[in-house]
Design an enzyme around this catalytic site. Structure first.
Site: not given
Ligand code: F6P
Length: 288
Positions: A121, A156, A245
């Protein structure tokens, strides 16, 4: 000298390299808590060799295992953990904000403690960079690069949900790196009308759209169903990047950072400081 290493909170790419570096230095004098502060409380402490740090030095995840441990915040849990921590000459804690608080509390209670910033983070106060952030952003960008060719084939739109429970840094960096058509990194940016307008325009021009959505704002399915009411003709697909991640092999950048952090941990262990906070500033790893 007996040293204890603890990984706490979300694992992050590069943690294993730090553990290996410490192991290289201390060998049989390095011990590890299994499952973060939970292991400290329950006395699940083993020689680091048991966790095969060499085998995992280039891998993501964390070989000594991690945990989120609300028990460590309670006086009873903390007291038990403290008793075990006191058996060591130094305790090294790898983690994020919550872990930094736990580390400080141990130091205040007489344990020589070293904290190292390790969370994808990158939201630790007083610290510019935390281990794993580069890998996490790269994993998201790679997901976008690998998914979009298929989206292009149908004009898309794709909503990529990225991690960051209370922090927008991953979302912002990814959006910037991939040139996203829309970014929702905070609740204030939830403007469906504006995003639908972009999607409709791109669709008319026979191109696809990239939307980056930070987790913990709105579930991606709900986000898409709201968007669909205003971008009727556009097909919108979800892609949750999620634990890719944290599970992706650490990037070269994070291996370099892990080596820098390790050097400073070793310095801090040698120093007389009771509490050392290793942190990054202007690209350099420092200790305060
Ligand atoms: O470690 C931080 C983090 O990856 C956040 O970005 C995310 O919200 C959370 O952990 C997910 O945690 P868990 O793997 O426990 O679901």
């Amino acid at each position: 000298m007996k040293v204890l290493v603890i990984a706490s909170g979300g694992d992050t790419p590069g943690m294993n390299r730090v553990i290996f570096n410490l192991y290289k230095k201390f060998k049989d004098s390095l011990f590890a808590c299994k499952r973060g502060f939970s292991g400290l409380i329950d006395g699940e402490i083993y020689p680091a060799s048991v966790f095969e740090p060499k085998k995992y030095k280039n891998e993501a995840g964390v070989c000594i295992k991690s945990a989120r441990c609300p028990r460590f915040i309670t006086d009873e849990g903390f007291k038990k953990g403290l008793k075990n921590a006191k058996k060591f000459d130094a305790v090294v804690i790898l983690g994020g904000n919550g872990s930094a608080k736990g580390a400080k509390r141990l130091a205040e209670n007489g344990v020589k403690t070293i904290f190292a910033p390790a969370t994808i983070d990158n939201d630790i106060e007083g610290n510019e960079y935390s281990l794993g952030f580069h890998t996490a952003v790269k994993a998201c960008c790679d997901a976008v690069y690998n998914v979009m060719p298929s989206m292009n084939a149908f004009d898309r739109a794709c909503v990529f949900q990225v991690m960051g429970r209370r922090c927008d840094k991953i979302a912002k960096n990814v959006a910037n790196a991939v040139g996203a058509d829309a970014l929702v990194a905070s609740e204030e940016e939830l403007n469906f009308q504006k995003i639908a307008k972009i999607l409709n325009k791109n669709f008319k021009q026979e191109t696809s759209s990239i939307i980056i959505l930070r987790e913990n704002i709105l579930p991606v399915e709900k986000f898409i169903s709201n968007l669909k009411t205003m971008a009727k003709g556009v097909e919108i697909k979800p892609f949750v990047v999620g634990h890719l991640q944290r599970g992706t092999k650490p990037s070269k950048v994070d291996i370099k950072k892990a080596n820098q952090i390790s050097k400073n941990i070793l310095k801090a262990i040698k120093s007389k400081q009771k509490f050392a906070f290793t942190y990054f500033e202007e690209g350099c790893c420092k200790i305060k």
